[in-house]
Design a protein around this motif. Structure first.
Motif, short mmCIF file in Angstrom:
data_model
loop_
_atom_site.label_atom_id
_atom_site.label_comp_id
_atom_site.label_asym_id
_atom_site.label_seq_id
_atom_site.Cartn_x
_atom_site.Cartn_y
_atom_site.Cartn_z
N LEU A 142 -6.30 -4.44 10.12
CA LEU A 142 -5.05 -5.17 9.56
C LEU A 142 -4.89 -6.77 10.11
N ILE A 167 -6.48 -9.79 8.11
CA ILE A 167 -5.56 -9.86 7.06
C ILE A 167 -5.56 -11.41 6.74
N ILE A 225 1.13 -11.44 2.34
CA ILE A 225 -0.05 -10.86 2.81
C ILE A 225 -1.03 -10.47 1.78
N SER A 226 -2.38 -10.66 2.00
CA SER A 226 -3.38 -10.55 0.74
C SER A 226 -4.39 -10.31 1.31
N ASP A 227 -5.42 -9.45 0.56
CA ASP A 227 -6.83 -9.33 1.07
C ASP A 227 -7.81 -10.53 0.83
N MET A 245 7.47 -6.74 -2.69
CA MET A 245 7.02 -5.37 -3.26
C MET A 245 8.71 -4.81 -4.01
N MET A 282 4.86 3.46 -3.78
CA MET A 282 4.76 1.88 -3.11
C MET A 282 3.67 1.42 -3.71
N ASP A 283 3.55 -0.17 -4.07
CA ASP A 283 2.69 -0.67 -4.54
C ASP A 283 2.35 -1.68 -3.28
N PHE A 284 1.07 -1.72 -3.01
CA PHE A 284 0.92 -2.58 -1.78
C PHE A 284 0.07 -3.90 -2.25
N PRO A 285 0.25 -5.11 -1.80
CA PRO A 285 -0.58 -6.30 -2.25
C PRO A 285 -1.67 -6.26 -1.38
N SER A 286 -2.13 -5.61 -0.57
CA SER A 286 -3.37 -5.50 0.20
C SER A 286 -3.60 -4.29 0.51
N LYS A 287 -5.01 -4.06 0.50
CA LYS A 287 -5.67 -2.69 0.77
C LYS A 287 -5.73 -2.33 2.10
N LEU A 297 -3.18 -3.35 4.30
CA LEU A 297 -1.72 -2.99 4.72
C LEU A 297 -1.71 -1.74 4.37
#
Lengths: 206, 206
Positions: A51, A55, A64-66, A93, B1-6, B8
């Motif tokens: 992370l 990140i 924050i994004s991939d 979120m 919870m939905d995360f914007p990044s895997k 994270l």
């Protein structure tokens, strides 16, 4: 605390640097990890390192994004003319959870707070102002927390973009759904009265 | 919870596996690490990995140690004929803090607890019994917690070594120093009365 092992002491000291975790809790967590298969510690350490090293922050909204551009900003079915200004990713979120917002976000990364040494320069305000000036933005929704710092930040941004022809709004303050009036503070109750909503409109929106 | 990044999401899920830490707290901790210099995450991960991979348990008393034999067991000035039986390393640290104990320890690694699936075989009881039989041990002090599981474990060990000519004792149960009598439970108060200490002895010991 005297530790029988230097390795244990190091691990406890590192864990105790996390917010809200003291030495005793840190010791409990570390001893828990020792009782589990070493795979778990490996997975924990690796996920934190991955992370921290890999990140990315979306170059448009700074969440924050991939990827270079986050899922929301790169989604063509979202309304790119409406921008919701929030403090950090947890707010994104929370708002996404409502499933009621179809616009995009802009993550400031904090609020203006001179006491904590955070000025406008440390926040993602410049890129927001540029976005408002250079692309077709209809509405800016301020969704910062309702504190002095939040209000200051709202006002600072508002002053920078007030000559642009866009709508600015803030999220409604009022009595939470399910709350009883008698326990509400007077400022919130006053605001909920001032900004009352036509009765038939409330039902149409739901 | 939905995360914007895997990335994270993985980190939050791993941290949330620690005891007493839910997803929200995990997210808070992970976002805190992201705000700090990456050195801190590096140091945290490395200290946990180093602990998990390089930790040793003392071959005599089974406490956590950096060496084959822990500092207490390898200290010739400690009284190796007195063994204090404890549950885990935190009890060793607590007893060492009193600075009143000069003997050695034996860490069982838990208590006999059929509900949790912990039988005598999973604890370091066999090596304790061997130690008592094969080396010159004068006294065995039981310092387990005063619960049904603790008492069961004490009794199980006692039965295995009762034919040996050694003194067995348990730490005193009674009113904590600084506590008021009126708030004490009746079992503790009863025990403190039964095992009362001669008045002049109390002063001599201090």
């Amino acid at each position: 605390m005297d530790f029988p092992s230097k390795l244990l002491e190091n691990a406890v000291n590192e864990v105790a640097q996390l917010p809200g975790i003291g030495k005793r809790t840190a010791l409990r967590l570390v001893l828990f990890l020792l009782q589990q298969p070493s795979d778990q510690t490996m997975a924990l350490s690796n996920s934190l390192l991955a992370l921290r090293n890999d990140i990315k922050y979306c170059r448009s909204c700074h969440t924050i994004s991939d990827n270079e551009l986050c899922e929301i900003c790169s989604n063509p079915s979202r309304d790119h003319a409406t921008i919701c200004v929030v403090e950090d990713i947890r707010d994104v979120m929370a708002l996404e959870n409502t499933q009621l917002y179809k616009g995009i976000y802009h993550v400031l990364g904090g609020k203006i707070s001179p006491i904590d040494g955070i000025g406008p320069g440390q926040l993602n305000i410049k890129s927001l102002v540029e976005k408002v000036r250079n692309s077709k933005v209809n509405e800016l929704i301020f969704a910062l927390s309702s504190t002095m710092e939040g209000d200051t930040t709202n006002f600072y941004i508002y002053r920078q973009i007030k000559d642009c022809e866009i709508i600015t709004s803030t999220i409604a303050r009022g009595i939470a759904v399910g709350d009883e009036l008698q326990y509400a503070d007077e400022v919130t109750l006053g605001r909920s009265l001032l900004h009352r909503v036509p009765f038939d409109k409330e039902f149409k929106d739901l």
